[in-house]
Structures are given as C-alpha cells and as structure tokens.
Design a protein around this motif. Structure first.
Motif, PDB file in Angstrom:
ATOM      1  N   GLU A   1       0.832  -1.207   0.000  1.00 55.28           N
ATOM      2  CA  GLU A   1       0.000   0.000   0.000  1.00 55.28           C
ATOM      3  C   GLU A   1       0.868   1.259   0.000  1.00 55.28           C
ATOM      4  O   GLU A   1       0.596   2.221  -0.730  1.00 55.28           O
TER       5      GLU A   1
ATOM      6  N   ARG B   1       1.228   4.157  -2.904  1.00 56.38           N
ATOM      7  CA  ARG B   1       0.966   5.560  -2.554  1.00 56.38           C
ATOM      8  C   ARG B   1       2.169   6.449  -2.876  1.00 56.38           C
ATOM      9  O   ARG B   1       2.025   7.541  -3.431  1.00 56.38           O
TER      10      ARG B   1
ATOM     11  N   ASP C   1      -7.757  -4.717  -5.268  1.00 62.60           N
ATOM     12  CA  ASP C   1      -8.491  -3.703  -4.500  1.00 62.60           C
ATOM     13  C   ASP C   1      -7.570  -2.535  -4.149  1.00 62.60           C
ATOM     14  O   ASP C   1      -7.966  -1.365  -4.242  1.00 62.60           O
ATOM     15  N   LEU C   2      -6.339  -2.854  -3.743  1.00 60.85           N
ATOM     16  CA  LEU C   2      -5.375  -1.789  -3.453  1.00 60.85           C
ATOM     17  C   LEU C   2      -5.070  -0.975  -4.705  1.00 60.85           C
ATOM     18  O   LEU C   2      -4.947   0.256  -4.646  1.00 60.85           O
TER      19      LEU C   2
ATOM     20  N   GLN D   1      -7.832   1.436  -5.371  1.00 65.32           N
ATOM     21  CA  GLN D   1      -7.811   2.560  -4.435  1.00 65.32           C
ATOM     22  C   GLN D   1      -6.691   3.550  -4.739  1.00 65.32           C
ATOM     23  O   GLN D   1      -6.696   4.669  -4.242  1.00 65.32           O
ATOM     24  N   ASN D   2      -5.730   3.110  -5.560  1.00 66.35           N
ATOM     25  CA  ASN D   2      -4.568   3.955  -5.838  1.00 66.35           C
ATOM     26  C   ASN D   2      -4.407   4.249  -7.333  1.00 66.35           C
ATOM     27  O   ASN D   2      -3.293   4.300  -7.854  1.00 66.35           O
TER      28      ASN D   2
ATOM     29  N   LYS E   1      -9.590  -1.919 -11.487  1.00 67.11           N
ATOM     30  CA  LYS E   1      -9.893  -3.172 -10.805  1.00 67.11           C
ATOM     31  C   LYS E   1     -10.482  -4.158 -11.793  1.00 67.11           C
ATOM     32  O   LYS E   1     -11.401  -3.840 -12.533  1.00 67.11           O
TER      33      LYS E   1
END
Length: 297
Positions: A166, A170, A287-288, A291-292, A296
């Motif tokens: 993660e 990021r 999923d990660l 989110q970034n 997906k």
C-alpha cells in the motif's frame, strides 16, 4: 572442523567487491599477484598468513572469512554478492524482503531500479563518488542474480507485506521524497504496474512460485532462507531495493546456526498460515490498485 575453500573464496570475492579496492591494489598490498588472488577466490588452498593479511585489509574477521559463526556484512555490495553466491546453489528460497521480491519482479522494475538507487544517494552523502560507484556494482550483481534465477528456477516462497504494498502504491517507486509531481506520478505508475504483475503471478499459480500476502505487521528487517540438499542458510538484512531503498546503512548477517534457522522457519510458518493466498491475495492486490489509481479487474 573442515573448511570449504570454495566458500572461503566466495567470501573473499564478496568482501573484495565491497571494499572499494581493486584486485590489483589488494594483491599488491598483501604481496601476491592478481592471478593468485583470483585463484584464491576460485577456491584454491589459502595460507592462514595470507588470510590474516586479507582480513586486516578488507576489514573483516578471519572467522567470518572461514565461515565460522555469523558473517557480519556492512556493505550492500558485499551482501548482494553473497546472496548471488548462495542463490546459485539453492534449491528452495524463502523471501521476506518487501515490498517487492527482486527475483520475481519485472524487467521494467530492474530497468528502473538503477535510477531509483542513484537518486537515493543524496548530494551530502560522504564519499558520494564511492556510493554512486557502489550502485553500478550492485546493479551488475543483481542482473547476474536474475539471470541465474531464470536459468535454474529454484522453488521460491515469497511473503509480501500488504502494508508495504500500500505504501509502495501511494509513494511510487522512488529513491527519495519530494520529487517533482510529474516524476512522482510516473513512479506511481511504475509501482502500479509492478503490483499488477504480482497479482497476475499469483493468479497464474506458476509451478515453483508461492506468494503469500500478509495483512498483519511484518518485521522491518527482511530475511531469506536458502535450502540446499545438505545445508540451510539464513540471511538477515537491512538493505532493501523497493520504495525508499537502503543500500548504505546497516549490518547484514548470514548464518547457518540451527537455532536461528529454526526460529525463522517457525516465523515463516506462522505468517504463511495467516497469509492471503491464491485468488484472495490477487483480489486484495487489485483492490489496493483500484484505491490507488489502477483499474480493478
């Protein structure tokens, strides 16, 4: 105790590479020819007197060169060379070194790594020219490691930290903070591509590759366990190659002590038992990614 002169030679080479001294300079200072030095590194019988001179010159103890007890290594160059030497004989490798295992990484990761390592060397680093030269040496060693892995394809178990992944997504594949935003976005794209690759590897279920995604906290110091037919070796290292790499500070250790191996093997079993694997691990990574900034699937 019987000594393996080929292994003594391996250690001599690793510590020579990490010393910053040329083979000619080392040979001259201990009073032998460069050819003789290379023969020692190939496993020729070495006199104790010569070993003591090399020990003093390279800043390493005689027991470490002989393989007695724990090897302590403060040079990333020496450490990665020792990894290369151990890997080329290993039949099974357990890796906990995040966020990305170099042996399983893409060619794009490898191609980008040199720039990331170079930018991790700040302008105020003491002996900066030596540090930059170390990056070149490390990359040569890493490329040889990857070639050897692809030729031999030993079984590999890779434990990955979900929290490290993660943070990697990021922050991007960067060697230092505060990069220009345009560069930073490109590095985040590189990180997303790498995590996508690992999700694909998990889904493909390739023979000889097992990946576990650990959602709990993992040790900050990475370690690897190498198994051969008649030997096990544990390496513990502060050096890392992913986001915000470290190739300058710390002391790595290499040992075959039964107690150390047993404790780390027990740790691996505990982490593997609770790790996400197969489709569940791939879904978590995707999923990660979603989110970034990734798509997906």
């Amino acid at each position: 105790m019987a000594f393996r002169y080929d292994e003594i030679g391996d250690r001599l080479k690793a510590f020579r590479l990490g010393s910053g001294l040329s083979a000619d300079e080392i040979a001259r200072r201990i009073g032998i020819s460069r050819t003789a030095l290379y023969r020692l590194e190939k496993g020729e019988l070495v006199k104790l007197e010569t070993l003591e001179k090399l020990s003093e010159l390279l800043g390493v103890s005689v027991p470490t060169l002989l393989g007695v007890g724990i090897e302590y290594i403060s040079s990333a160059v020496s450490y990665f060379e020792r990894l290369r030497q151990i890997e080329e004989k290993a039949e099974h490798i357990v890796v906990l070194a995040g966020p990305i295992s170099f042996l399983l990484a893409t060619d794009q990761f490898q191609d980008s790594l040199e720039q990331v390592l170079l930018e991790s060397i700040g302008d105020d680093v003491p002996d900066r020219d030596r540090a930059l030269a170390d990056v070149k040496q490390i990359m040569e060693i890493l490329r040889e490691r990857k070639r050897t892995y692809l030729e031999r394809l030993p079984n590999i178990v890779n434990l990955i930290s979900a929290m490290d992944i993660e943070r990697f997504l990021r922050n991007g594949f960067t060697g230092r903070p505060f990069l220009p935003e345009e560069v930073h976005e490109k590095r985040r794209a590189l990180a997303r591509a790498e995590v996508e690759h690992f999700a694909n590897v998990i889904e493909e279920e390739s023979i000889g590759i097992q990946i576990g995604l650990v959602t709990a906290t993992l040790p900050h110091t990475g370690f690897q366990i190498f198994r051969q037919a008649n030997q096990k070796t544990l390496t513990i290292s502060p050096f890392r190659l992913g986001e915000q790499p470290n190739i300058r500070v710390g002391v790595a250790m290499i040992t075959s002590a039964p107690e150390a191996l047993a404790l780390h093997e027990r740790t691996v079993k505990e982490m593997w038992r609770s790790a996400l694997k197969g489709p569940a691990a791939a879904r978590y990574l995707r999923d990660l990614l979603a989110q970034n900034g990734g798509a997906k699937k």
